[in-house]
Structure formats: C-alpha cells, structure tokens
Enzyme design. Structure first.
Site, PDB file in Angstrom:
ATOM      1  N   CYS A 163       0.839  -1.196   0.000  1.00 27.78           N
ATOM      2  CA  CYS A 163       0.000   0.000   0.000  1.00 27.78           C
ATOM      3  C   CYS A 163       0.877   1.252   0.000  1.00 27.78           C
ATOM      4  CB  CYS A 163      -0.973  -0.051   1.181  1.00 27.78           C
ATOM      5  SG  CYS A 163      -2.434   0.992   0.988  1.00 27.78           S
ATOM      6  N   HIS A 181      -3.233  -5.997   1.055  1.00 28.37           N
ATOM      7  CA  HIS A 181      -2.540  -6.170   2.333  1.00 28.37           C
ATOM      8  C   HIS A 181      -2.411  -7.644   2.717  1.00 28.37           C
ATOM      9  CE1 HIS A 181      -2.392  -1.948   3.848  1.00 28.37           C
ATOM     10  NE2 HIS A 181      -3.402  -1.799   3.000  1.00 28.37           N
ATOM     11  N   GLU A 229      -0.487  -8.817   5.009  1.00 25.31           N
ATOM     12  CA  GLU A 229      -0.312  -8.908   6.468  1.00 25.31           C
ATOM     13  C   GLU A 229      -1.641  -8.895   7.210  1.00 25.31           C
ATOM     14  OE1 GLU A 229      -0.784  -4.512   5.869  1.00 25.31           O
ATOM     15  OE2 GLU A 229       0.015  -6.203   4.736  1.00 25.31           O
TER      16      GLU A 229
END
EC number: 6.3.5.3
Length: 227
Positions: A86, A194, A196
C-alpha cells in the site's frame, strides 16, 4: 529469518506487519525508524501501509526521501527481499525502485474491502507457494491505489514478467488490473493489497500468509545453497 519493519511518521500498518511476522509466521522482526541508515543486520525489509508524512505532496513522496531509503536501496541491490504494501508500494515507486506511479482511485473514494487477486507468476521468491493462476482473497484499503504507467513501461513489465498480481475485478482503475509488480531482478515487490491482514482465518483469509511463507522458504533455500 530476521525482518525489518520500516516505520515512517504516519505508518499505521506497521503493527499489523510485525504481528504477521512474529505471531503468524513465527519469525523474527523489529521496527526500524525512518531516520536509521543501516539495514545490513536484516534478511528482509518490509515497508508497511499508512500515510507516511501525511501523504503531503504525493503519496509516498516524502517517505521516499527518508534516510532509511538509501539503506533499502543498498540491501535491495544485494538481492535481499523488499516488500512494500500500500503506502509502502507508493514509496517504492517514488524512490525509483519500481516503475510507474499512483493516481487517485477512479471513484475518488477510499476503498476498504476484501477482494479477489490473481497470482500471475508463482516462480518468484514472493509467490512460490501459490499455484499459477490461483485466485486469493486479500483486503485493500486505499484512496490512491490506481496504478498508472505509460504503454512503453507496461510493455516492459510484460516482457520482463514483472506483473505478479492482478485484480479479478479492478476496484480502482489500475492499468491492466495491476495489483502488484516486482523489479526485473524479482526481489523487490510492491502491492496495494494487504497480505499482512490476511494471515489468520479469524480475519477472513490466510492467503497473505502464503506470501510470507514463500519469502522465508526461498531465503532458507538460498542460504542452504550458499553454505
């Protein structure tokens, strides 16, 4: 494997990234402040999402000038894995580590939801544990995730097999549905989704964990070959 999670003023996904590495992946990770100038003790470098320096000027523009970015470039040149997610992707673009630029989403609205992502290459250090063409589910959360490049750059990305991820249903207007690209060497990856935030079933998907597992697996294999 030891990861550096680079923290800029305005980062807000740094703790998510640290959690993904230390709790879900069970590897070592530390926060590294943007003013540091040495990343040599680390095996991998992670640039998290957020709003570095408030996204003044352009998203990632000020973050790209931070002292730590010279160290990122040095370690990338050594072949170490560098992942920007991002805002981290935006910083990699502004720093010249990846080609192209980010525009505002076509809708001019911030988008935050889970979305389908297609794995276009599974022969890289970031994607080796995925299946070729596999569709995975990852969350996105951005207002300026509309990846842009000119025709010549896009042709180079195709020719060099640098497009690793594309959107199944393009949410932001990115050129040719691009969601993530790597450098020609294949050790620097920038992506808007994302991973994570998709490392535990409680979060709705574990598809992001596979990316981190790929990094660790390839790092260990390379170190076995070099010993």
């Amino acid at each position: 494997m030891k990861f550096a999670v680079v923290v800029f003023p305005g980062s807000n996904c740094d703790r998510d990234m640290l959690h993904a590495i230390t709790d879900a992946l069970q590897e070592e990770a530390s926060f590294v402040w943007h003013t540091e100038t040495d990343l040599s003790p680390y095996d991998g470098i992670l640039l998290p999402g957020g709003f570095s320096h408030g996204d003044y000027l352009r998203s990632g523009a000020m973050g790209a000038t931070a002292p730590i970015m010279q160290a990122v470039k040095q370690e990338a040149a050594k072949g170490k894995p560098v992942l920007g997610v991002c805002n981290g992707f935006q910083i990699l673009l502004e720093a010249g580590l990846l080609p192209g630029a980010m525009l505002r989403n076509e809708s001019l609205s911030f988008i935050c939801r889970n979305i389908g992502i297609k794995v276009r290459r599974n022969n890289t250090m970031f994607t080796s544990k995925y299946e070729q063409g596999e569709e995975i589910i990852l969350p996105i959360a951005h207002g300026e995730g509309n990846y842009f490049c000119d025709d010549q750059t896009y042709e180079a990305l195709q020719r060099n097999n640098q497009i690793l991820f594309t959107y199944s249903n393009n949410p932001n207007g990115s050129v040719q549905d691009i969601a993530g690209i790597c450098n020609e060497r294949g050790n620097v990856l920038g992506m808007m989704p994302h991973p994570e935030r998709a490392v535990e079933s409680l979060l709705g998907s574990t598809d992001g964990l596979t990316l981190f597992q790929s990094i660790v697996s390839n790092w260990r294999e390379s170190h076995v070959l070099n010993t």
